[in-house]
Design a protein around this motif. Structure first.
Motif, PDB file in Angstrom:
ATOM      1  N   THR A 103      47.394  26.019  55.492  1.00  0.00           N
ATOM      2  CA  THR A 103      46.691  27.020  54.016  1.00  0.00           C
ATOM      3  C   THR A 103      47.941  26.302  53.520  1.00  0.00           C
ATOM      4  OG1 THR A 103      49.540  27.772  54.862  1.00  0.00           O
ATOM      5  CG2 THR A 103      47.452  29.191  54.941  1.00  0.00           C
ATOM      6  N   ALA A 125      49.760  26.244  51.361  1.00  0.00           N
ATOM      7  CA  ALA A 125      51.589  26.570  51.292  1.00  0.00           C
ATOM      8  C   ALA A 125      52.020  25.895  52.600  1.00  0.00           C
ATOM      9  CB  ALA A 125      52.166  28.074  51.591  1.00  0.00           C
ATOM     10  N   ARG A 141      47.449  30.682  44.571  1.00  0.00           N
ATOM     11  CA  ARG A 141      47.187  31.735  44.377  1.00  0.00           C
ATOM     12  C   ARG A 141      48.403  33.212  45.351  1.00  0.00           C
ATOM     13  NH1 ARG A 141      42.376  29.948  48.857  1.00  0.00           N
ATOM     14  NH2 ARG A 141      42.055  29.265  47.527  1.00  0.00           N
ATOM     15  N   ASP A 142      49.308  32.069  45.898  1.00  0.00           N
ATOM     16  CA  ASP A 142      50.385  34.059  46.022  1.00  0.00           C
ATOM     17  C   ASP A 142      51.936  32.831  45.858  1.00  0.00           C
ATOM     18  OD1 ASP A 142      50.974  31.823  48.113  1.00  0.00           O
ATOM     19  OD2 ASP A 142      49.632  31.714  49.511  1.00  0.00           O
ATOM     20  N   GLN A 143      51.953  33.749  46.628  1.00  0.00           N
ATOM     21  CA  GLN A 143      53.646  33.361  45.907  1.00  0.00           C
ATOM     22  C   GLN A 143      54.553  32.201  46.778  1.00  0.00           C
ATOM     23  OE1 GLN A 143      56.138  36.991  47.051  1.00  0.00           O
ATOM     24  NE2 GLN A 143      57.912  35.787  45.990  1.00  0.00           N
ATOM     25  N   GLU A 144      54.222  32.251  47.889  1.00  0.00           N
ATOM     26  CA  GLU A 144      55.348  31.090  48.771  1.00  0.00           C
ATOM     27  C   GLU A 144      54.989  29.535  47.923  1.00  0.00           C
ATOM     28  OE1 GLU A 144      55.196  29.402  53.606  1.00  0.00           O
ATOM     29  OE2 GLU A 144      53.997  31.206  53.002  1.00  0.00           O
ATOM     30  N   THR A 145      53.045  29.691  47.877  1.00  0.00           N
ATOM     31  CA  THR A 145      52.602  28.406  47.698  1.00  0.00           C
ATOM     32  C   THR A 145      53.086  28.608  45.734  1.00  0.00           C
ATOM     33  OG1 THR A 145      50.618  28.414  48.090  1.00  0.00           O
ATOM     34  CG2 THR A 145      50.650  27.144  46.939  1.00  0.00           C
ATOM     35  N   ARG A 177      51.072  34.848  34.666  1.00  0.00           N
ATOM     36  CA  ARG A 177      50.664  35.015  36.338  1.00  0.00           C
ATOM     37  C   ARG A 177      51.529  34.383  38.018  1.00  0.00           C
ATOM     38  NH1 ARG A 177      48.089  37.230  40.632  1.00  0.00           N
ATOM     39  NH2 ARG A 177      47.196  35.611  42.046  1.00  0.00           N
ATOM     40  N   ASP A 194      54.308  37.025  37.721  1.00  0.00           N
ATOM     41  CA  ASP A 194      53.818  38.081  38.560  1.00  0.00           C
ATOM     42  C   ASP A 194      54.086  37.685  40.072  1.00  0.00           C
ATOM     43  OD1 ASP A 194      53.570  39.513  36.610  1.00  0.00           O
ATOM     44  OD2 ASP A 194      51.033  39.132  36.529  1.00  0.00           O
ATOM     45  N   LEU A 195      53.579  36.229  40.488  1.00  0.00           N
ATOM     46  CA  LEU A 195      53.551  36.017  41.404  1.00  0.00           C
ATOM     47  C   LEU A 195      55.640  35.520  42.151  1.00  0.00           C
ATOM     48  CD1 LEU A 195      50.988  33.232  41.819  1.00  0.00           C
ATOM     49  CD2 LEU A 195      51.215  35.223  42.794  1.00  0.00           C
TER      50      LEU A 195
END
Length: 527
Positions: A363, A365, A385-389, A418, A421-422
């Protein structure tokens, strides 16, 4: 790590001639087909029925000095134990066959499969060693036990053979090749093949807009779909589920990458081909249409030693091309640049580029975590596109890396919302974010006719697109406001006081200069 040695179609064809497996005329025919379709000579020989699989792979093993294994040595059990996706293994034509003390032994039918093997090695964190296996051997192992023939939904072997025969029919191969060639010549970014009640409609997306190109007769559309699936190494008998794949094709002597997506619809499969013509893209600010002042502002950020720079906008707004252009400007011998992308759209000399592979848990991340151990100076992440990244990107910026990425938002200020929000803490975002560039692509007047319509632009009056943008530079005041948790409307007001010009202003300037029409600007940004 022992992977596959180099493989050259001409040399291998010469070996087959010397072994009297094929004649010189057959070799010439297969090599010509390979050049035209962008596939290996071994695939052309198989698809055209010019040599048997046994002969091809027995001599390939001899040519490459790699062991050739038999079906009795292959099982899907090890793949299951290693948690490797069978869909991914089928697409790359690889299967693990043995777990030794020093390496995982991978069998492949692709003589150019080293890149996929390296991805598997990275995923497993184990060295790998290569052996060869015929395509039928790998597919038989991945398919598992034969299905019950009483299942009316299962495709019979006769049906599959018919589809394969249709896909390898000369006129169908020519039809598909001609379709892609014309799309490339017309500068199309996508080909849409949509199943209608009586036939299939083919549309090209040119400069962001779809236009009908032709129709495919009902008698040919199954063959066209099968041909495209064969090119992309997809299951030609699967019509009930979406599939995604990749292919390459040679167009006028240059290789063009294709990303293929199938979708079951009411009257049959809808197929979309994304065209990635690397030779067509000039990584120059001038070719994108950026004004000189905007270029200076962007490059000022790109030459900072650390921080995050984001390019935002909807799909198809040129975000990736902008990032590639920026990377090309800062690429030098004394900087290590690593990217993680899905997909890798253009090859950049001197840049380490990593392909995301969700099927093997590669992925954004996970790749990004590994990249940070590679001591990079600059990191480009295809998309946050996600919290971890997001968290890893911020951490990378905090420890001295320059991180470039994209986010899907409508304007520059919304990118801040954005990331918050992540789950990125406001004080960390304030200390790492350097700038946000929001952009759109607007169709511009044809250079030859000035918008009146001519043969060059197909009488449309439009040819090519130009960028309109806004750049939010994060200075001390904005950074303080972000750290204090200011809302987006507060940030917009504060940015306006510090000289921020919204994208609407750039669009009005474009309209005043006569480079674009009001209707095209409205379509792009809603002005």
């Amino acid at each position: 790590m022992t992977l596959l040695p180099s493989f050259h179609d001409d040399d291998f064809a010469r070996l087959l001639i010397e072994a009297q497996v094929i004649s010189p005329s057959v070799a010439q025919r297969a090599l010509a087909a390979s050049k035209e379709t962008g596939t290996g000579v071994e695939k052309s020989l198989l698809e055209l029925g010019l040599a048997t699989e046994t002969d091809i792979y027995r001599h390939m093993a001899q040519y490459m000095k790699v062991p050739l294994i038999d079906i009795k040595d292959v099982s899907v059990d090890l793949a299951d134990q290693l948690a490797l996706s069978q869909e991914f293994l089928s697409r790359v034509s690889i299967i693990p066959v043995e777990d030794t003390n020093d390496a995982i032994v991978l069998a492949t039918s692709d003589p150019h499969g080293s890149e996929a093997m390296q991805s598997i090695s990275f995923h497993l964190n184990r060295p790998v060693r290569a052996v060869l296996a015929a395509p039928s051997t790998i597919q038989a192992a991945l398919s598992g036990p034969e299905q019950d023939t009483t299942d009316v939904d299962a495709a019979s072997s006769t049906d599959v053979q018919k589809l394969q025969a249709l896909a390898n029919d000369g006129p169908i191969i020519k039809l598909v090749n001609d379709l892609v060639t014309k799309a490339v010549e017309m500068r199309a970014s996508d080909i849409h093949i949509e199943a209608m009640e009586q036939d299939s409609r083919v549309r090209f997306r040119i400069d962001g807009r779809l236009q009908v190109e032709r129709r495919i007769a009902d008698a040919d559309r199954a063959a066209v779909a099968s041909r495209l699936k064969v090119m992309a190494h997809l299951n030609i008998s699967e019509k009930r589920r979406p599939q995604d794949g990749r292919a390459q094709i040679s167009v006028r002597g240059r290789v063009v990458d294709l990303r293929l997506s199938t979708l079951p619809t009411q009257f049959g499969e809808s197929i979309v081909l994304r065209i990635l013509d690397r030779t067509r893209v000039a990584l120059e600010w001038s070719s994108l249409g950026y004004p000189s002042q905007r270029v200076k502002e962007i490059e000022d950020i790109l030459h900072q030693p650390n921080g995050i720079f984001l390019v935002v906008g909807p799909t198809g707004s040129g975000k990736t091309t902008t990032l590639y252009t920026g990377l090309s400007k800062i690429n030098s011998e004394d900087r290590k640049i690593v990217t993680v992308e899905d997909p890798i759209e253009y090859a950049l000399a001197g840049v380490n580029q990593v392909q995301v592979e969700p099927q093997i848990d590669m992925t954004f991340a996970r790749a990004l975590r590994a990249i940070l151990r590679q001591d990079p100076d600059v990191v480009m992440v295809g998309e946050i596109r996600d919290q971890e990244t997001a968290e890893i990107a911020v951490r990378a910026a905090l420890v001295g890396r320059l991180v470039l990425s994209t986010v899907h938002t409508n304007d520059a200020v919304s990118a801040i919302d954005r990331l918050l929000d992540l789950g990125v803490p406001p004080f960390l975002l304030a200390s790492t974010l350097r700038g946000v560039l929001s952009q759109r692509l607007v169709r511009k007047h044809c250079h030859d006719c000035g918008g009146a319509g001519c043969e060059t632009c197909g009488q449309s009056g439009r040819k090519g697109r130009i960028v309109v943008s806004e750049l939010l530079h994060i200075d001390g005041q904005l950074a303080d406001a972000i750290a204090e948790g200011a809302k987006s409307n507060e940030l917009r007001s504060l940015a306006a006081k510090t000289g921020f010009q919204p994208i609407e202003n750039a669009a009005r300037d474009l309209l005043k200069s006569g480079q674009a029409e009001q209707s095209d600007i409205v379509r792009a940004i809603g002005l």
